[in-house]
Structure formats: structure tokens, C-alpha cells
Design a protein around this motif. Structure first.
Motif, PDB file in Angstrom:
ATOM      1  N   SER A   1      35.818 -15.656   5.821  1.00  0.00           N
ATOM      2  CA  SER A   1      37.130 -15.295   6.351  1.00  0.00           C
ATOM      3  C   SER A   1      37.017 -14.694   7.759  1.00  0.00           C
ATOM      4  O   SER A   1      37.766 -15.064   8.663  1.00  0.00           O
ATOM      5  CB  SER A   1      37.800 -14.310   5.402  1.00  0.00           C
ATOM      6  N   ILE A   2      36.087 -13.775   7.940  1.00  0.00           N
ATOM      7  CA  ILE A   2      35.909 -13.158   9.265  1.00  0.00           C
ATOM      8  C   ILE A   2      35.435 -14.194  10.277  1.00  0.00           C
ATOM      9  O   ILE A   2      35.932 -14.256  11.398  1.00  0.00           O
ATOM     10  CB  ILE A   2      34.926 -11.971   9.189  1.00  0.00           C
ATOM     11  N   LEU A   3      34.468 -15.022   9.877  1.00  0.00           N
ATOM     12  CA  LEU A   3      33.958 -16.059  10.788  1.00  0.00           C
ATOM     13  C   LEU A   3      35.067 -17.017  11.218  1.00  0.00           C
ATOM     14  O   LEU A   3      35.163 -17.373  12.388  1.00  0.00           O
ATOM     15  CB  LEU A   3      32.851 -16.873  10.115  1.00  0.00           C
ATOM     16  N   SER A   4      35.890 -17.437  10.275  1.00  0.00           N
ATOM     17  CA  SER A   4      36.927 -18.418  10.605  1.00  0.00           C
ATOM     18  C   SER A   4      38.014 -17.833  11.506  1.00  0.00           C
ATOM     19  O   SER A   4      38.774 -18.579  12.108  1.00  0.00           O
ATOM     20  CB  SER A   4      37.534 -19.017   9.340  1.00  0.00           C
ATOM     21  N   ASN A   5      38.075 -16.505  11.607  1.00  0.00           N
ATOM     22  CA  ASN A   5      39.046 -15.873  12.505  1.00  0.00           C
ATOM     23  C   ASN A   5      38.470 -15.561  13.881  1.00  0.00           C
ATOM     24  O   ASN A   5      39.134 -14.916  14.688  1.00  0.00           O
ATOM     25  CB  ASN A   5      39.599 -14.594  11.880  1.00  0.00           C
ATOM     26  N   LEU A   6      37.239 -15.997  14.143  1.00  0.00           N
ATOM     27  CA  LEU A   6      36.632 -15.782  15.459  1.00  0.00           C
ATOM     28  C   LEU A   6      36.894 -16.986  16.348  1.00  0.00           C
ATOM     29  O   LEU A   6      37.043 -18.106  15.881  1.00  0.00           O
ATOM     30  CB  LEU A   6      35.129 -15.560  15.332  1.00  0.00           C
TER      31      LEU A   6
ATOM     32  N   GLU B   1      48.048 -19.911  20.925  1.00  0.00           N
ATOM     33  CA  GLU B   1      48.785 -20.144  19.692  1.00  0.00           C
ATOM     34  C   GLU B   1      48.187 -19.445  18.479  1.00  0.00           C
ATOM     35  O   GLU B   1      48.895 -19.143  17.537  1.00  0.00           O
ATOM     36  CB  GLU B   1      48.835 -21.652  19.414  1.00  0.00           C
ATOM     37  N   SER B   2      46.900 -19.171  18.469  1.00  0.00           N
ATOM     38  CA  SER B   2      46.286 -18.604  17.267  1.00  0.00           C
ATOM     39  C   SER B   2      46.119 -17.094  17.386  1.00  0.00           C
ATOM     40  O   SER B   2      46.184 -16.529  18.462  1.00  0.00           O
ATOM     41  CB  SER B   2      44.925 -19.261  17.008  1.00  0.00           C
ATOM     42  N   SER B   3      45.876 -16.480  16.250  1.00  0.00           N
ATOM     43  CA  SER B   3      45.652 -15.033  16.228  1.00  0.00           C
ATOM     44  C   SER B   3      44.164 -14.726  16.077  1.00  0.00           C
ATOM     45  O   SER B   3      43.804 -13.680  15.572  1.00  0.00           O
ATOM     46  CB  SER B   3      46.446 -14.411  15.080  1.00  0.00           C
ATOM     47  N   SER B   4      43.304 -15.641  16.501  1.00  0.00           N
ATOM     48  CA  SER B   4      41.864 -15.462  16.376  1.00  0.00           C
ATOM     49  C   SER B   4      41.374 -14.325  17.260  1.00  0.00           C
ATOM     50  O   SER B   4      41.913 -14.057  18.321  1.00  0.00           O
ATOM     51  CB  SER B   4      41.131 -16.745  16.774  1.00  0.00           C
ATOM     52  N   THR B   5      40.306 -13.677  16.795  1.00  0.00           N
ATOM     53  CA  THR B   5      39.641 -12.637  17.559  1.00  0.00           C
ATOM     54  C   THR B   5      38.629 -13.304  18.478  1.00  0.00           C
ATOM     55  O   THR B   5      37.780 -14.068  18.015  1.00  0.00           O
ATOM     56  CB  THR B   5      38.917 -11.657  16.614  1.00  0.00           C
ATOM     57  N   VAL B   6      38.699 -13.028  19.762  1.00  0.00           N
ATOM     58  CA  VAL B   6      37.786 -13.641  20.730  1.00  0.00           C
ATOM     59  C   VAL B   6      36.475 -12.871  20.732  1.00  0.00           C
ATOM     60  O   VAL B   6      36.450 -11.655  20.850  1.00  0.00           O
ATOM     61  CB  VAL B   6      38.404 -13.646  22.143  1.00  0.00           C
ATOM     62  N   ASP B   7      35.375 -13.579  20.556  1.00  0.00           N
ATOM     63  CA  ASP B   7      34.047 -12.979  20.636  1.00  0.00           C
ATOM     64  C   ASP B   7      33.282 -13.707  21.735  1.00  0.00           C
ATOM     65  O   ASP B   7      32.983 -14.892  21.595  1.00  0.00           O
ATOM     66  CB  ASP B   7      33.314 -13.098  19.301  1.00  0.00           C
ATOM     67  N   PRO B   8      32.971 -13.023  22.829  1.00  0.00           N
ATOM     68  CA  PRO B   8      32.317 -13.685  23.964  1.00  0.00           C
ATOM     69  C   PRO B   8      30.918 -14.207  23.642  1.00  0.00           C
ATOM     70  O   PRO B   8      30.375 -15.001  24.405  1.00  0.00           O
ATOM     71  CB  PRO B   8      32.275 -12.599  25.042  1.00  0.00           C
TER      72      PRO B   8
ATOM     73  N   GLY C   1      33.123 -24.964  18.622  1.00  0.00           N
ATOM     74  CA  GLY C   1      32.622 -25.646  17.433  1.00  0.00           C
ATOM     75  C   GLY C   1      31.568 -24.850  16.679  1.00  0.00           C
ATOM     76  O   GLY C   1      31.275 -25.142  15.520  1.00  0.00           O
ATOM     77  N   PHE C   2      30.989 -23.834  17.322  1.00  0.00           N
ATOM     78  CA  PHE C   2      29.948 -23.038  16.676  1.00  0.00           C
ATOM     79  C   PHE C   2      30.499 -22.284  15.468  1.00  0.00           C
ATOM     80  O   PHE C   2      29.789 -22.056  14.495  1.00  0.00           O
ATOM     81  CB  PHE C   2      29.321 -22.081  17.688  1.00  0.00           C
ATOM     82  N   VAL C   3      31.762 -21.895  15.515  1.00  0.00           N
ATOM     83  CA  VAL C   3      32.384 -21.216  14.369  1.00  0.00           C
ATOM     84  C   VAL C   3      32.344 -22.137  13.153  1.00  0.00           C
ATOM     85  O   VAL C   3      31.970 -21.720  12.054  1.00  0.00           O
ATOM     86  CB  VAL C   3      33.830 -20.781  14.691  1.00  0.00           C
ATOM     87  N   GLU C   4      32.701 -23.400  13.336  1.00  0.00           N
ATOM     88  CA  GLU C   4      32.666 -24.347  12.217  1.00  0.00           C
ATOM     89  C   GLU C   4      31.229 -24.610  11.777  1.00  0.00           C
ATOM     90  O   GLU C   4      30.957 -24.758  10.587  1.00  0.00           O
ATOM     91  CB  GLU C   4      33.355 -25.660  12.581  1.00  0.00           C
ATOM     92  N   GLN C   5      30.293 -24.656  12.730  1.00  0.00           N
ATOM     93  CA  GLN C   5      28.889 -24.831  12.364  1.00  0.00           C
ATOM     94  C   GLN C   5      28.419 -23.677  11.472  1.00  0.00           C
ATOM     95  O   GLN C   5      27.785 -23.902  10.442  1.00  0.00           O
ATOM     96  CB  GLN C   5      28.010 -24.886  13.615  1.00  0.00           C
TER      97      GLN C   5
ATOM     98  N   LEU D   1      27.038 -21.524   6.090  1.00  0.00           N
ATOM     99  CA  LEU D   1      27.197 -20.439   5.130  1.00  0.00           C
ATOM    100  C   LEU D   1      27.058 -20.935   3.691  1.00  0.00           C
ATOM    101  O   LEU D   1      26.650 -20.186   2.804  1.00  0.00           O
ATOM    102  CB  LEU D   1      28.554 -19.754   5.341  1.00  0.00           C
ATOM    103  N   ASP D   2      27.359 -22.211   3.460  1.00  0.00           N
ATOM    104  CA  ASP D   2      27.234 -22.771   2.108  1.00  0.00           C
ATOM    105  C   ASP D   2      25.792 -22.726   1.606  1.00  0.00           C
ATOM    106  O   ASP D   2      25.553 -22.601   0.410  1.00  0.00           O
ATOM    107  CB  ASP D   2      27.747 -24.208   2.063  1.00  0.00           C
ATOM    108  N   SER D   3      24.823 -22.843   2.521  1.00  0.00           N
ATOM    109  CA  SER D   3      23.412 -22.824   2.106  1.00  0.00           C
ATOM    110  C   SER D   3      22.758 -21.466   2.341  1.00  0.00           C
ATOM    111  O   SER D   3      21.543 -21.333   2.218  1.00  0.00           O
ATOM    112  CB  SER D   3      22.637 -23.915   2.853  1.00  0.00           C
ATOM    113  N   ALA D   4      23.544 -20.461   2.676  1.00  0.00           N
ATOM    114  CA  ALA D   4      23.002 -19.124   2.929  1.00  0.00           C
ATOM    115  C   ALA D   4      22.547 -18.461   1.632  1.00  0.00           C
ATOM    116  O   ALA D   4      23.206 -18.592   0.609  1.00  0.00           O
ATOM    117  CB  ALA D   4      24.058 -18.256   3.612  1.00  0.00           C
TER     118      ALA D   4
END
Length: 184
Positions: A126-131, A138-145, A151-155, A160-163
Motif C-alpha cells: 500500500s505504501i509503495l503503490s502511493n509513491l 491528478e494523483s495524491s501520490s507521495t513524491v519520493d526523489p 516504473g520502478f514503483v511497479e517493479q 514484493l510477491d517473492s519477498a
């Protein structure tokens, strides 16, 4: 990281382009965010263990300069392929070999119960998908420099599935499983 203190409560967060993202943590919880120390958390129900563990986990992923990335050699990093592969254009993906932080399969989180592990993984997701890597009107995402490509967020979310986030039993089983043929 920015830490502002009042008497018993600390606000911790990151200075971001266009604002400040803050999470309310107490002094004890802030000790759990030191990436250069190994950590065992023992606390009662409702004390914020999942919040601290999820923030710590994400910090391990996004922070390129930490003890783990300085002293441990990088393992082989293979891009995700096959079913569930990324649907992000190549130009928006981060080259995994060039990333100096940890990736989800390289960061272990152990909980006491399967339910707690599932909650932790979901909170991290949840936190990752909001970065976001850049402000989007348009989005309420938190910007992390630290995110260089969107695309790295989706990567990271896919990885995370194999973490190795689970119970001690599942972690040890995962370590031993490839070598079971040697056990007589």
C-alpha cells in the motif's frame, strides 16, 4: 529523513517536492528506523509494530547508502518475466543491476504469525503503490526523489510477491528447500 520532536512524540518524514509527508511516531518507534542496526521488535498489540516494520522495510529498499548495501555483495538480479511480468514501458523501468539499494527479495522480515506477515506485506504494498517519482497533478501520490523512474514503483511492487516476508518456519523452509536432496 527529517525528525521533528515535541515532548513525547516525534514526527518523522521526508522533505518532498511540493510538501512534507509526515508519519506520527513516538521515540521508541523512531529507534526502529535505524537501518544500520539489526532489529528485533517486541511490543504489545496496537503499538505500531506493523507501521514501523513497513516504513523500515521501504527504507531498506529505497535507501542506497546503508550498512547492508555497503558490506554485502550484490546477488544476481534478474528481471521479472513470464506471467505477471511488468506492463511498464522499458524506458520507465529502473535497471536492477544499477540500483544500489536492496530489492524486496533481498530484504527479510520475520513475524510470529502468518496473519501478521500478510498484514505487513499488504501495508508495504500500500505504501509503495502511493509513491511517485515526480509530481502528478491528478494523483495524491507521495513524491519520493529517490525513485528515478516511475516504473520502478511497479517493479518493486511486483518483486514484493517473492519477498521473504513471513514466519520463521516459512523463512527456514525457504532456505532449506533447495538443498533437501542432500539430507538423508
Amino acid at each position: 529523513m527529517l525528525i521533528l520532536s515535541s515532548e513525547d512524540v516525534l514526527w518523522t518524514g521526508y522533505c518532498l517536492q511540493g510538501g512534507l509527508f509526515l508519519t506520527l511516531l513516538n521515540r521508541s518507534q523512531c529507534h526502529g528506523l535505524d537501518l544500520d542496526r539489526h532489529l528485533i521488535m517486541d511490543a504489545g498489540a496496537g503499538t505500531g509494530k506493523t507501521t514501523v516494520m513497513s516504513i523500515r522495510y521501504i527504507e531498506h529498499i529505497l535507501c542506497e547508502d546503508q550498512r547492508a548495501s555497503r558490506i554485502l555483495p550484490k546477488g544476481p538480479r534478474e528481471p521479472i518475466s513470464g506471467q505477471g511480468a511488468l506492463r511498464v514501458p522499458r524506458r520507465q523501468q529502473q535497471e536492477l543491476e544499477e540500483w544500489n539499494g536492496l530489492l524486496p527479495p533481498e530484504c527479510v522480515a520475520i513475524t510470529f504469525t502468518v496473519k501478521a506477515a500478510a498484514e505487513l506485506k499488504e501495508k508495504i504494498r500500500s505504501i509503495l503503490s502511493n509513491l511517485a517519482s515526480a509530481p502528478d497533478g491528478e494523483s495524491s501520490s507521495t513524491v519520493d526523489p529517490r525513485l528515478r523512474k516511475q516504473g520502478f514503483v511497479e517493479q518493486l511492487t511486483s518483486l514484493l510477491d517473492s519477498a521473504p516476508i513471513g514466519t520463521i518456519d516459512s523463512f527456514l523452509s525457504r532456505l532449506v528447500a533447495p538443498h533437501m536432496s542432500m539430507v538423508k
